[in-house]
Structure formats: structure tokens, C-alpha cells
Design a protein around this motif. Structure first.
Motif, PDB file in Angstrom:
ATOM      1  N   GLN A  25      15.672  -2.349   1.504  1.00 14.79           N
ATOM      2  CA  GLN A  25      15.693  -3.643   0.822  1.00 14.79           C
ATOM      3  C   GLN A  25      14.584  -4.544   1.348  1.00 14.79           C
ATOM      4  OE1 GLN A  25      19.654  -5.089   1.392  1.00 14.79           O
ATOM      5  NE2 GLN A  25      20.525  -3.826  -0.241  1.00 14.79           N
ATOM      6  N   ALA A  26      14.339  -4.517   2.652  1.00 14.59           N
ATOM      7  CA  ALA A  26      13.254  -5.315   3.223  1.00 14.59           C
ATOM      8  C   ALA A  26      11.910  -4.847   2.684  1.00 14.59           C
ATOM      9  CB  ALA A  26      13.281  -5.225   4.745  1.00 14.59           C
ATOM     10  N   ILE A  27      11.733  -3.546   2.566  1.00 13.14           N
ATOM     11  CA  ILE A  27      10.478  -3.012   2.023  1.00 13.14           C
ATOM     12  C   ILE A  27      10.326  -3.435   0.566  1.00 13.14           C
ATOM     13  CG2 ILE A  27       9.337  -0.866   1.334  1.00 13.14           C
ATOM     14  CD1 ILE A  27      10.433   0.379   3.923  1.00 13.14           C
ATOM     15  N   GLN A  28      11.410  -3.409  -0.186  1.00 16.13           N
ATOM     16  CA  GLN A  28      11.337  -3.827  -1.587  1.00 16.13           C
ATOM     17  C   GLN A  28      11.004  -5.310  -1.700  1.00 16.13           C
ATOM     18  OE1 GLN A  28      15.157  -2.574  -3.054  1.00 16.13           O
ATOM     19  NE2 GLN A  28      14.394  -0.552  -3.662  1.00 16.13           N
ATOM     20  N   ARG A  29      11.594  -6.149  -0.825  1.00 15.62           N
ATOM     21  CA  ARG A  29      11.273  -7.577  -0.847  1.00 15.62           C
ATOM     22  C   ARG A  29       9.809  -7.802  -0.507  1.00 15.62           C
ATOM     23  NH1 ARG A  29      16.202  -8.094   1.919  1.00 15.62           N
ATOM     24  NH2 ARG A  29      15.055  -8.306   3.865  1.00 15.62           N
ATOM     25  N   ASP A  30       9.310  -7.097   0.525  1.00 13.31           N
ATOM     26  CA  ASP A  30       7.903  -7.233   0.894  1.00 13.31           C
ATOM     27  C   ASP A  30       7.001  -6.766  -0.230  1.00 13.31           C
ATOM     28  OD1 ASP A  30       8.605  -8.254   3.321  1.00 13.31           O
ATOM     29  OD2 ASP A  30       8.231  -6.406   4.461  1.00 13.31           O
ATOM     30  N   SER A  31       7.375  -5.694  -0.881  1.00 12.50           N
ATOM     31  CA  SER A  31       6.596  -5.183  -2.001  1.00 12.50           C
ATOM     32  C   SER A  31       6.552  -6.203  -3.128  1.00 12.50           C
ATOM     33  CB  SER A  31       7.191  -3.865  -2.492  1.00 12.50           C
ATOM     34  OG  SER A  31       6.528  -3.420  -3.642  1.00 12.50           O
ATOM     35  N   GLN A  32       7.687  -6.841  -3.395  1.00 14.49           N
ATOM     36  CA  GLN A  32       7.733  -7.865  -4.445  1.00 14.49           C
ATOM     37  C   GLN A  32       6.865  -9.060  -4.065  1.00 14.49           C
ATOM     38  OE1 GLN A  32       9.115  -7.584  -7.449  1.00 14.49           O
ATOM     39  NE2 GLN A  32       8.287  -9.561  -7.963  1.00 14.49           N
ATOM     40  N   LYS A  33       6.896  -9.450  -2.793  1.00  9.82           N
ATOM     41  CA  LYS A  33       6.060 -10.568  -2.344  1.00  9.82           C
ATOM     42  C   LYS A  33       4.585 -10.234  -2.491  1.00  9.82           C
ATOM     43  CE  LYS A  33       9.304 -12.570   0.964  1.00  9.82           C
ATOM     44  NZ  LYS A  33       9.570 -12.822   2.384  1.00  9.82           N
ATOM     45  N   TRP A  34       4.202  -9.010  -2.127  1.00 13.70           N
ATOM     46  CA  TRP A  34       2.800  -8.602  -2.277  1.00 13.70           C
ATOM     47  C   TRP A  34       2.412  -8.575  -3.753  1.00 13.70           C
ATOM     48  CZ3 TRP A  34      -0.841  -8.843   1.087  1.00 13.70           C
ATOM     49  CH2 TRP A  34      -0.575  -8.703   2.437  1.00 13.70           C
ATOM     50  N   HIS A  35       3.323  -8.126  -4.598  1.00 12.53           N
ATOM     51  CA  HIS A  35       3.042  -8.091  -6.032  1.00 12.53           C
ATOM     52  C   HIS A  35       2.840  -9.508  -6.564  1.00 12.53           C
ATOM     53  CE1 HIS A  35       3.124  -6.776 -10.166  1.00 12.53           C
ATOM     54  NE2 HIS A  35       4.077  -7.654 -10.413  1.00 12.53           N
ATOM     55  N   ASP A  36       3.713 -10.445  -6.148  1.00 13.98           N
ATOM     56  CA  ASP A  36       3.572 -11.839  -6.579  1.00 13.98           C
ATOM     57  C   ASP A  36       2.269 -12.441  -6.079  1.00 13.98           C
ATOM     58  OD1 ASP A  36       6.030 -11.586  -7.773  1.00 13.98           O
ATOM     59  OD2 ASP A  36       7.131 -12.639  -6.171  1.00 13.98           O
ATOM     60  N   LEU A  37       1.904 -12.152  -4.836  1.00 16.88           N
ATOM     61  CA  LEU A  37       0.649 -12.653  -4.284  1.00 16.88           C
ATOM     62  C   LEU A  37      -0.542 -12.097  -5.054  1.00 16.88           C
ATOM     63  CD1 LEU A  37      -0.745 -14.286  -2.031  1.00 16.88           C
ATOM     64  CD2 LEU A  37      -0.767 -12.182  -0.686  1.00 16.88           C
ATOM     65  N   GLU A  38      -0.499 -10.823  -5.364  1.00 19.40           N
ATOM     66  CA  GLU A  38      -1.583 -10.201  -6.129  1.00 19.40           C
ATOM     67  C   GLU A  38      -1.677 -10.817  -7.526  1.00 19.40           C
ATOM     68  OE1 GLU A  38      -3.096  -5.699  -7.186  1.00 19.40           O
ATOM     69  OE2 GLU A  38      -0.976  -6.052  -6.769  1.00 19.40           O
ATOM     70  N   LEU A  39      -0.532 -11.075  -8.149  1.00 21.62           N
ATOM     71  CA  LEU A  39      -0.523 -11.689  -9.473  1.00 21.62           C
ATOM     72  C   LEU A  39      -1.113 -13.095  -9.421  1.00 21.62           C
ATOM     73  CD1 LEU A  39       0.371 -11.393 -12.431  1.00 21.62           C
ATOM     74  CD2 LEU A  39       2.568 -12.358 -11.753  1.00 21.62           C
TER      75      LEU A  39
END
Length: 113
Positions: A52-66
Motif C-alpha cells: 500500500q505504501a508503494i502504491q501511494r508513492d507511485s500515485q504521488k509520483w504519477h501526480d507529480l509527473e502530471l
């Protein structure tokens, strides 16, 4: 002192000792199995929390990239390049110079009359 046992006493004693030993082994195996289940459950919980932590970090990176790509898309509209600003500034300065020249010419012509 003399100690006498009959055969059925010895057989009962041996069976009782074997039963007690088997019960003790069964108890130890049951405790071991319970401990292993708890460890596996804790490990599973930890790994799911890590996932779940990896998924949250992945989502944060995706939002930052967007947001970064949106910034890149908005940049030409929002910001002016140095060459564009220099060209615009040069046009303004040439217009001001033309106005100053006209004012100077008017002053010179007004002084002659």
C-alpha cells in the motif's frame, strides 16, 4: 524395603508415560504451529502495508509527473522567452525614440516662428 510391581502396573506406567510424552509433544507442536501462523499473518500484514505504501508513492509520483507535464504545457502561454521580450522591448524603445524625435522637432519648429 522391597518394591514389587505386577505386569499390568508396569504396562500401565509405560503407557501413561508414553501418553504424557505424546501429549507434551502435541502441545509443543500446537504452540509452534500457532506461533508460525501469527508470524505469517504479521508478515502478510507487513507486506500488504508495504504494498500500500508503494502504491501511494507511485500515485504521488504519477501526480507529480502530471503536474510537471501541465506546467510544460502552460509554460509557452504564461512565460515569455528572453528573445521575445528583447524584441518587444526594442519595438517599444524605438517608438519612444520616434515620439521624442517628434517632440524635439516640434520644439525646434516652435522656436523658429
Amino acid at each position: 524395603m522391597k518394591l514389587e510391581f505386577e505386569l499390568w502396573h508396569l504396562i500401565t506406567l509405560v503407557i501413561s508415560l508414553i501418553a504424557a510424552y505424546a501429549g507434551l509433544v502435541k502441545l509443543l507442536l500446537w504452540q509452534f504451529a500457532r506461533e508460525m501462523r501469527e508470524r505469517i499473518q504479521a508478515s502478510s500484514d507487513a507486506s500488504s502495508a508495504g504494498l500500500q505504501a508503494i502504491q501511494r508513492d507511485s500515485q504521488k509520483w504519477h501526480d507529480l509527473e502530471l503536474r510537471f507535464y501541465q506546467l510544460l504545457a502552460d509554460m509557452p502561454v504564461t512565460y515569455v522567452r528572453r528573445e521575445d521580450w528583447a524584441r518587444g522591448q526594442g519595438v517599444l524603445e524605438s517608438k519612444l525614440d520616434a515620439i521624442a524625435l517628434e517632440v524635439k522637432n516640434i520644439q525646434i519648429q516652435g522656436g523658429r516662428k
